[in-house]
Design an enzyme around this catalytic site. Structure first.
Site, PDB file in Angstrom:
ATOM      1  N   PHE A   1     125.474  86.930 -36.319  1.00 20.98           N
ATOM      2  CA  PHE A   1     125.787  85.540 -36.003  1.00 20.98           C
ATOM      3  C   PHE A   1     124.513  84.694 -35.939  1.00 20.98           C
ATOM      4  O   PHE A   1     123.421  85.164 -36.180  1.00 20.98           O
ATOM      5  CB  PHE A   1     126.566  85.464 -34.682  1.00 20.98           C
ATOM      6  CG  PHE A   1     128.056  85.725 -34.834  1.00 20.98           C
ATOM      7  CD1 PHE A   1     128.589  86.364 -35.942  1.00 20.98           C
ATOM      8  CD2 PHE A   1     128.937  85.335 -33.820  1.00 20.98           C
ATOM      9  CE1 PHE A   1     129.963  86.597 -36.067  1.00 20.98           C
ATOM     10  CE2 PHE A   1     130.303  85.559 -33.933  1.00 20.98           C
ATOM     11  CZ  PHE A   1     130.815  86.190 -35.045  1.00 20.98           C
TER      12      PHE A   1
ATOM     13  N   ASP B   1     127.296  77.812 -40.142  1.00 19.76           N
ATOM     14  CA  ASP B   1     126.082  77.247 -39.539  1.00 19.76           C
ATOM     15  C   ASP B   1     124.779  77.422 -40.333  1.00 19.76           C
ATOM     16  O   ASP B   1     124.499  78.531 -40.788  1.00 19.76           O
ATOM     17  CB  ASP B   1     125.803  77.915 -38.189  1.00 19.76           C
ATOM     18  CG  ASP B   1     127.028  78.082 -37.328  1.00 19.76           C
ATOM     19  OD1 ASP B   1     128.105  77.631 -37.733  1.00 19.76           O
ATOM     20  OD2 ASP B   1     126.889  78.695 -36.257  1.00 19.76           O
TER      21      ASP B   1
HETATM   22  C1  FRU Z   1     129.454  78.260 -34.731  1.00 22.15           C
HETATM   23  C2  FRU Z   1     129.600  79.769 -34.590  1.00 22.15           C
HETATM   24  C3  FRU Z   1     128.465  80.358 -33.792  1.00 22.15           C
HETATM   25  C4  FRU Z   1     128.399  81.764 -34.282  1.00 22.15           C
HETATM   26  C5  FRU Z   1     128.750  81.600 -35.729  1.00 22.15           C
HETATM   27  C6  FRU Z   1     129.527  82.722 -36.310  1.00 22.15           C
HETATM   28  O1  FRU Z   1     130.118  77.751 -35.833  1.00 22.15           O
HETATM   29  O2  FRU Z   1     130.837  80.077 -34.005  1.00 22.15           O
HETATM   30  O3  FRU Z   1     128.658  80.278 -32.400  1.00 22.15           O
HETATM   31  O4  FRU Z   1     127.137  82.325 -34.092  1.00 22.15           O
HETATM   32  O5  FRU Z   1     129.496  80.408 -35.850  1.00 22.15           O
HETATM   33  O6  FRU Z   1     129.708  82.555 -37.679  1.00 22.15           O
END
Ligand code: FRU
Length: 454
Positions: free
Chosen positions: A80, A20
């Site tokens: 995250f 992300d």
């Molecule tokens: C989306 C996700 C988010 C999380 C992140 C972890 O792709 O699953 O919900 O914060 O990636 O890498």
């Protein structure tokens, strides 16, 4: 540059895994892109925040890793996704700290350079789910300010609904739960069964005279990205329509920000559609989309078009004549193709064409049936890469479709009428630098142009 699949002008990290986009912001003219990053290899795990900066949204410079998990912290198992807001001269990052099974909001601070980050010793700043709420998901943040109050939305799933849970704060540290910002049914498959357990990566913002929520349906794996347009009453968001914002299966976890000139710019994660066995030795995985400018049409549909800066990458160009054997004077694996298709025409554009291996990725644009069809069956001879076709409905009764297709090795993005976007990944085994254009229909054929992208 020697990696035949590696995008050259879509953002990728120097090496290793990315997912992300996070913390998108423009400060003092400089664009900042943070992203989910695993420094340990081209696979998901031990999430850090990578960082890059740009003056123009298309040329990026790598910056040091912004934050890393702390063995004794509430983010011991990962930092995250989240966002960055600037409060006077203090930049504050709001992210999800992961430890064991817990995913909780944490914050870190920096100055206006956004390079050195210090985590708040009071982390996590939200210590658990709201009382009495049983949620499937409780992570990822969207944060905005109304007057002197900060509001945060957290991605969630409650009682079979997708939800964004909202919190208020005056200082970004002490948060009070305010109830759901919005709850909506998750999508159902044709048999009527829910395709996801809730939403992650919510992105909530004002656009024109309305508000928009973008959220991702998740079921242990990425499922779909949707946008909702509606009215925000100060506490709750009331959606009036829902749309898909990208017609492909490679686009996920987008985030947007308001540029200093007022534009709403979005980046999404371009996922790989090939196997882990292919990604690991490549040494990199994942890219960002081109910067996409978001806007609302008359009906309130969230539309996206390439940000104007993408044209800075254009080099030499030649006209593209349909039904001709085209010999390009530049590399056909790194091009933009633009032109328009009349209502009674059907245009077929094949990219990443290789006459020796017989590989090609074929896009068929048919305005009269309102559909873009991408045939993936011959896209690659590699049996472990995704080869299912893609179909995007385009409800657009315009007389002509203006089409722009960007080919950057394995990363392909298609835009129709500055509204509809479709991301595709293709991994031909041959050099596949050919382009073929075919147009049927009785109208005079409007010229297409192909640019070398630098
Ligand atoms: C989306 C996700 C988010 C999380 C992140 C972890 O792709 O699953 O919900 O914060 O990636 O890498």
């Amino acid at each position: 540059m020697n990696d035949a699949h590696r995008p050259q002008w879509h953002f990728t990290a120097a090496r290793n895994w990315i997912n992300d986009p996070n913390g998108l912001i423009q400060v003092d003219g400089v664009y900042h892109l943070f992203y989910q990053y695993n420094p340990n290899g081209a696979f998901w795990g031990t999430m850090h925040w990578g960082h890059a900066t740009s003056q123009d949204l298309v040329h990026w410079a790598h910056a040091p890793i912004a934050i890393a998990p702390d063995a004794n912290g509430p983010d011991a198992d990962g930092c995250f996704s989240g966002v960055i807001v600037v409060d006077d001269d203090v930049s504050t990052m709001i992210y999800t700290g992961v430890r064991g099974g817990e995913e909780l909001a944490c914050i870190a601070r920096s100055d206006r350079d956004l390079v050195m980050w210090e985590k708040d010793p009071r982390n996590p700043v939200i210590r658990g789910l709201p009382d009495g709420v049983d949620a499937t998901i409780f992570r990822d943040h969207t944060v905005w300010r109304d007057g002197d109050r900060w509001t945060m939305g957290i991605g969630s799933g409650v009682d079979g609904l997708g939800a964004v849970l909202s919190y208020a704060s005056s200082n970004l540290v002490d948060w009070q739960y305010r109830g759901p910002l919005v709850e909506e049914p998750v999508e159902l498959n044709p048999e009527g069964v829910a395709i996801s357990t809730g939403w992650e990566c919510p992105d909530f913002f004002a656009l024109g005279d309305r508000h928009v929520l973008v959220a991702c349906e998740w079921d242990g794996d990425p499922i779909a990205v949707s946008s909702w347009t509606g009215r925000f009453d100060g506490d709750r968001f009331h959606p009036t329509r829902k749309d898909r914002i990208d017609g492909g299966r490679s686009f996920y976890a987008p985030q947007s920000f308001r540029a200093e000139d007022g534009r709403r710019i979005q980046f999404g994660w371009l996922r790989e559609n090939r196997s882990a066995e292919d990604q690991l030795p490549a040494g990199w995985s994942g890219a960002m989309t081109l910067p996409r400018e978001l806007w609302l049409d008359r009906d309130g549909r969230l539309c996206s078009r390439p940000a104007a800066e993408v044209e800075l990458l254009r080099g030499r160009h030649i006209p593209l004549v349909p039904n001709d054997d085209i010999v390009l004077p530049f590399d056909g694996r790194s091009v933009e193709i633009a032109g328009s298709v009349a209502r009674d025409q059907v245009m077929e554009l094949a990219v990443r064409v290789d006459l020796d291996t017989n590989e090609r990725t074929v896009m068929r644009f048919a305005p009269s049936v309102g559909r873009v069809h991408v045939r993936m069956g011959q896209s690659t001879a590699n049996p472990t890469a995704q080869q299912d076709d893609l179909v995007m409905s385009v409800a657009d009764d315009a007389d002509r479709w203006d089409v722009r297709v960007f080919v950057d090795r394995s990363a392909i993005e298609v835009f129709v009428n500055d509204r509809h976007a479709l991301a595709v990944r293709a991994y031909p085994t041959g050099r596949a630098d050919g382009i073929r254009l075919a147009v049927d229909g009785r109208d005079a054929i409007a010229p297409f142009t192909i640019w070398e992208m630098r």
